[in-house]
Design a protein around this motif. Structure first.
Motif, PDB file in Angstrom:
ATOM      1  N   UNK A   1      -3.479  -0.565   4.040  1.00 44.72           N
ATOM      2  CA  UNK A   1      -3.251  -0.137   2.561  1.00 44.72           C
ATOM      3  C   UNK A   1      -4.423  -0.808   1.703  1.00 44.72           C
ATOM      4  N   UNK A   2      -4.680  -1.946   1.931  1.00 40.29           N
ATOM      5  CA  UNK A   2      -5.839  -2.622   1.244  1.00 40.29           C
ATOM      6  C   UNK A   2      -7.447  -1.885   1.508  1.00 40.29           C
ATOM      7  N   UNK A   3      -7.583  -1.207   2.392  1.00 38.61           N
ATOM      8  CA  UNK A   3      -8.681  -0.520   2.780  1.00 38.61           C
ATOM      9  C   UNK A   3      -8.693   0.879   2.501  1.00 38.61           C
ATOM     10  N   UNK A   4      -7.861   1.198   1.846  1.00 36.78           N
ATOM     11  CA  UNK A   4      -7.993   2.800   1.352  1.00 36.78           C
ATOM     12  C   UNK A   4      -7.774   2.890   0.015  1.00 36.78           C
ATOM     13  N   UNK A   5      -8.394   3.840  -0.553  1.00 39.04           N
ATOM     14  CA  UNK A   5      -7.797   4.223  -1.995  1.00 39.04           C
ATOM     15  C   UNK A   5      -6.902   5.257  -2.394  1.00 39.04           C
ATOM     16  N   UNK A   6      -5.838   4.737  -3.119  1.00 36.27           N
ATOM     17  CA  UNK A   6      -4.718   5.437  -3.173  1.00 36.27           C
ATOM     18  C   UNK A   6      -4.836   6.204  -4.324  1.00 36.27           C
ATOM     19  N   UNK A   7      -4.444   7.669  -4.275  1.00 35.05           N
ATOM     20  CA  UNK A   7      -4.171   8.445  -5.437  1.00 35.05           C
ATOM     21  C   UNK A   7      -3.065   8.135  -6.356  1.00 35.05           C
ATOM     22  N   UNK A   8      -3.060   7.098  -7.188  1.00 34.62           N
ATOM     23  CA  UNK A   8      -1.854   6.756  -7.678  1.00 34.62           C
ATOM     24  C   UNK A   8      -0.923   7.834  -8.576  1.00 34.62           C
ATOM     25  N   UNK A   9      -1.775   8.732  -9.500  1.00 33.13           N
ATOM     26  CA  UNK A   9      -1.071   9.869 -10.034  1.00 33.13           C
ATOM     27  C   UNK A   9      -0.125  10.701  -8.709  1.00 33.13           C
TER      28      UNK A   9
ATOM     29  N   UNK B   1      -5.457  -3.858  12.949  1.00 34.21           N
ATOM     30  CA  UNK B   1      -4.187  -4.176  12.237  1.00 34.21           C
ATOM     31  C   UNK B   1      -3.030  -3.191  12.543  1.00 34.21           C
ATOM     32  N   UNK B   2      -3.699  -1.793  12.764  1.00 37.94           N
ATOM     33  CA  UNK B   2      -2.666  -0.861  13.217  1.00 37.94           C
ATOM     34  C   UNK B   2      -1.889  -1.000  14.514  1.00 37.94           C
ATOM     35  N   UNK B   3      -2.882  -1.317  15.384  1.00 42.11           N
ATOM     36  CA  UNK B   3      -2.475  -1.518  16.701  1.00 42.11           C
ATOM     37  C   UNK B   3      -1.551  -2.888  17.139  1.00 42.11           C
TER      38      UNK B   3
ATOM     39  N   UNK C   1       0.080  -3.413   5.126  1.00 43.87           N
ATOM     40  CA  UNK C   1      -0.436  -3.849   3.843  1.00 43.87           C
ATOM     41  C   UNK C   1      -2.001  -3.939   3.755  1.00 43.87           C
ATOM     42  N   UNK C   2      -2.598  -4.629   5.058  1.00 43.70           N
ATOM     43  CA  UNK C   2      -3.935  -4.774   5.291  1.00 43.70           C
ATOM     44  C   UNK C   2      -4.589  -3.241   5.288  1.00 43.70           C
TER      45      UNK C   2
END
Length: 425
Positions: free
Chosen positions: A183-191, A304-306, A180-181
């Motif tokens: 995810x908060x660091x990237x820009x998701x293309x919602x469509x 966070x990934x590791x 989730x952390x």
């Protein structure tokens, strides 16, 4: 005089379920949840990391629907396993020993032990890679550290099942928070993400990757384990209590498997948003993903990934050992010291780590071996839960058996295809 001699009937002892309910509306309900969270760890093991990240990096959001479908299948299979334990008071391996012939039972045991070794391979490799990424610890030493921590987690069982369940749920939460952390660091293309729920492919390679995600969804060792987790946890006094416990098992499975599905989907979405959108479509290893996080969004995301990978490897390693003990005790009525059992199953993994084998290659091999074990867990589960002489009034309805059979055929067929493409194509 007769009335004076009459005595009041002795009070009826409370059942385990009634005692749990008396803890209060919240604590009483929470006490009934937990087994599915232990099983859910298998759905976010290090093998899932590699597959989901490769899928997101190469095809963006295209395969989001595959993770959703895989998660729905997992819910049904794990509920049927939990149902066996609640209704019969037996684990799936124990029922196989009671209702199948001796040669079949021993054959199931042998393949289950091979599966246990393959499971340890994937989990040890994942944890070793995480320790190396975080602290620079060599692979073999990292494997030994993983074994020690796994023993410590399993030792919690000596103080009751609840502490073990809470510890595993804590590791599951760490994995979830880590992604989730990120995810908060990237820009998701919602469509584009929403379009990912529409089934579709982009060439034969995407089909193969989808098969890898969907076909390896159900891990055979936790199908065996889930029934053992519920068999004596809260013994029901009658059919009414069995129905109550099954309702809570459905809730337990729904929450835990949804959380595992959310984590898997977050892995793919993060990889799609970070790697696919930046043109790094060739990221298909755990080490490559870690380097990509650090390069594109900074050290915090890489950390966070590791940490999530480490939590996944340690928790799934403990669950794998527990499953191995259930398998041996159930199929052949043998129980050996946990240390000896752990030494046998982890030795191949330590050999692989000592030899310096590529982590991704090791994960692929482990997933191939696990694929062989899928039918031997799914088919007995369906055959036994449909029998009235085994499940009584709780035997599967026709529609449940039909849906479960379709799910089993799909998973087995996809695993067969995956094995063919991996070994022969």
């Amino acid at each position: 005089m007769t009335e004076l001699l009459e005595e009041e009937p002795p009070p009826v002892a409370l059942s385990a379920l009634e005692i749990a309910r008396r803890r209060g509306p919240l604590r009483g309900r929470l006490a009934l949840l937990g087994p599915a969270f232990v099983a859910a760890v298998a759905y976010i093991d290090p093998g899932n990391f590699a597959t989901n990240i490769a899928g997101g990096a190469k095809y963006g959001y295209l395969l989001v629907w595959v993770i959703l479908m895989a998660n729905l299948m997992a819910m049904l299979v794990q509920y049927l396993s939990a149902k066996i334990g609640v209704v019969t008071g037996r684990s799936l391996p124990e029922l196989c020993r009671e209702h199948f012939s001796r040669p079949v039972t021993w054959g199931l045991w042998v393949q289950a032990e091979i599966i246990a070794i393959a499971t340890d391979l994937a989990e040890f490799v994942g944890a070793a890679v995480a320790l190396n990424l975080l602290f620079g610890i060599p692979s073999f030493a990292a494997g030994l550290i993983t074994a020690v921590v796994a023993f410590a987690i399993l030792a919690l069982q000596q103080h009751g099942y609840r502490r073990f369940e809470i510890a595993i749920a804590g590791f599951l939460a760490i994995v979830c928070l880590g992604f989730l952390y990120d995810l908060s660091q990237v820009d998701v293309d919602v469509p584009a993400f929403l379009r990912g729920f529409i089934p579709g492919f982009d060439g034969s390679d995407s089909v193969l990757l989808a098969v890898g995600i969907l076909g390896a969804t159900v891990m055979p060792h936790v199908v065996y384990l889930h029934s053992a987790l519920t068999q004596g946890r809260i013994p029901p006094r009658d059919d009414s209590e069995r129905r109550s416990l099954l309702r809570f098992q459905r809730i337990d499975v729904g929450i835990a498997m949804s959380l595992a599905g959310l984590i898997n989907m977050t892995m793919l979405v993060v990889a799609a948003s970070l790697f696919h959108e930046s043109g790094q479509t060739g990221v298909d290893t755990i080490e490559g993903a870690h380097a990509g996080f650090e390069q594109l969004v900074g050290g915090g995301a890489a950390l966070a990934f590791a940490v999530a990978l480490l939590a996944s490897g340690l928790s799934s390693s403990s669950v794998g050992t527990y499953a191995g003990q259930v398998v041996m005790q159930g199929f052949i009525e043998r129980r050996i010291p946990l240390f000896a059992r752990r030494a046998v199953t982890m030795t191949p993994a330590l050999v692989v780590l000592a030899a310096g084998t590529d982590a991704t290659d090791a994960l692929v091999v482990s997933q191939v071996v696990l694929s062989f074990g899928i039918p031997f867990a799914l088919v007995p589960t369906i055959l036994l839960t449909r029998r009235r002489d085994v499940m009584g009034a709780f035997s599967n309805r026709g529609v449940t058996t039909a849906v479960a059979s379709v799910v089993a055929v799909i998973i087995i067929a996809l695993n067969a295809f995956l094995l063919y493409e991996t070994l022969l194509a």
